[in-house]
Design a protein around this motif. Structure first.
Motif, mmCIF file in Angstrom:
data_model
loop_
_atom_site.group_PDB
_atom_site.id
_atom_site.type_symbol
_atom_site.label_atom_id
_atom_site.label_comp_id
_atom_site.label_asym_id
_atom_site.label_seq_id
_atom_site.Cartn_x
_atom_site.Cartn_y
_atom_site.Cartn_z
ATOM 1 N N LEU A 69 -7.629 8.084 50.903
ATOM 2 C CA LEU A 69 -9.134 7.577 50.909
ATOM 3 C C LEU A 69 -9.143 6.761 49.646
ATOM 4 C CD1 LEU A 69 -11.795 7.542 52.050
ATOM 5 C CD2 LEU A 69 -12.237 9.962 50.908
ATOM 6 N N PHE A 70 -9.616 5.531 49.669
ATOM 7 C CA PHE A 70 -10.054 4.896 48.605
ATOM 8 C C PHE A 70 -11.792 4.870 48.218
ATOM 9 C CE2 PHE A 70 -11.078 0.465 46.817
ATOM 10 C CZ PHE A 70 -10.731 0.563 45.923
ATOM 11 N N ILE A 71 -11.966 5.021 47.178
ATOM 12 C CA ILE A 71 -13.701 4.993 46.889
ATOM 13 C C ILE A 71 -13.575 3.825 45.784
ATOM 14 C CG2 ILE A 71 -13.613 7.010 45.647
ATOM 15 C CD1 ILE A 71 -16.494 7.278 46.578
ATOM 16 N N THR A 72 -14.610 3.133 45.750
ATOM 17 C CA THR A 72 -14.902 2.204 44.936
ATOM 18 C C THR A 72 -16.514 2.293 44.589
ATOM 19 O OG1 THR A 72 -14.855 -0.032 44.417
ATOM 20 C CG2 THR A 72 -15.197 0.324 46.712
ATOM 21 N N LEU A 73 -16.351 2.282 43.085
ATOM 22 C CA LEU A 73 -17.843 2.699 42.768
ATOM 23 C C LEU A 73 -18.087 1.498 41.697
ATOM 24 C CD1 LEU A 73 -16.955 6.161 41.351
ATOM 25 C CD2 LEU A 73 -18.154 5.700 43.420
#
Ligand SMILES: [Zn+2]
Length: 309
Positions: free
Chosen positions: A128-132
């Motif tokens: 799971l990739f999360i970009t902030l």
């Protein structure tokens, strides 16, 4: 040669790959005039100019990969509000503009970035990739493939509802989405709110309430800055825990501008995550993204590479 093109709301990043090597990259401002009517033409001109001045024939191009800021299903763009695009057949339009008969692949930008990180880190497990960043985006890679979903929205984790008490309006029209807290603007608002009611000692000044400064003070042990980061990580963890129980990944990769804060963000996220995670998915690994803002163009390359073999 394969071109990766990452179209964002502010700028467009382009990268030219020879095998898996990025041999050239650049960026230019996104022209959102007339609902983004000139974007594809400007991409074409930029790329054609490069080939002209470098004396590389256009026949060297084996394909184009595009990342776009909105849901995509089977290469078809559903909607990209921040650049003005409604449903769009990018492949058809770009083929007409270039007159080149090479494969074109289109993906959501965060999904492309997820794929870029996946390959660059040589991972084999589901992620799971999360970009902030300005917003909050996500990507899910299962068995080496992007999980797109039926509506192209499988990993839109910026729009998970995480705030019920004082939900802010999100750009999507809903209230209380993770993006209203998890993005740069959201973290800044959270910092201002906790600063205004501060009960902990702090050296933070009103002018310091930006993500970079809050993290800098937190690293020095500032108590209020640490409390802001703790609260911030808590919201993110609520969202991430909902996803891990749905897809049960091995690794969570955290990218985007805010991830430049480094290991402190990973540490605080992990701590907060344990408060929300279902017991069987507690040992998921967290790691920082490696490719920075080039993850998107790398992902676009890998999408085309897979297609052309
Ligand atoms: Zn939303």
């Amino acid at each position: 040669m394969i071109w990766g093109i990452d179209i964002g709301g502010t700028n467009i990043k382009v990268g030219l790959f020879q095998e898996a090597n990025l041999i050239y990259h650049d960026s230019f401002t996104t022209n959102t005039k007339d609902n983004g009517a000139f974007i594809l033409k400007e991409v074409r001109d930029f790329i054609f100019n490069y080939h002209y001045f470098k004396d590389y024939p256009l026949t060297n191009i084996k394909g184009f990969g595009f990342g776009v800021p909105g849901p995509v299903k089977n290469n078809y763009i559903i909607r990209c509000p921040n650049i003005g695009w409604e449903s769009k057949d990018l492949i058809k339009e770009f083929k007409e503009l270039t007159n080149l008969e090479v494969p074109i692949i289109v993906a959501n930008d965060a999904n492309a970035a997820a794929l870029g990180e996946y390959h660059k880190s040589n991972l084999k497990e589901d992620i799971l990739f999360i970009t902030l960043g300005t917003g909050v985006g996500g990507g899910i890679i299962i068995d080496g493939e992007i999980l797109e979903g039926v509506h192209g929205s499988a990993a839109e984790l910026g729009h998970l509802k995480v705030e019920y008490d004082e939900p802010l309006l999100c750009s999507c029209g809903l209230r209380g989405c993770l993006e209203t807290i998890g993005g740069i603007k959201g973290l800044t608002l959270l910092a201002r709110k906790l600063y205004s009611i501060r009960t902990l000692p702090t050296k933070l000044k009103e002018d310091d309430l930006w993500p970079v400064e809050v993290f800098n003070y937190a690293k020095k042990g500032d108590q209020l800055a640490l409390a802001i980061i703790k609260k911030y990580a808590d919201y993110l963890a609520r969202g991430i825990a909902s996803f891990t129980v749905a897809i049960d990944p091995e690794v969570i990769i955290v990218g985007g501008g805010i991830s430049n804060a480094g290991e402190i963000l990973i540490k605080k996220l992990k701590e907060a995550y344990l408060d929300y995670a279902y017991y069987a998915v507690k040992d998921v690994r967290f790691q920082l993204a490696e490719l920075g803002n080039r993850a998107g163009i790398y992902g676009c390359y890998y999408l085309v590479k897979k297609h052309v073999g």
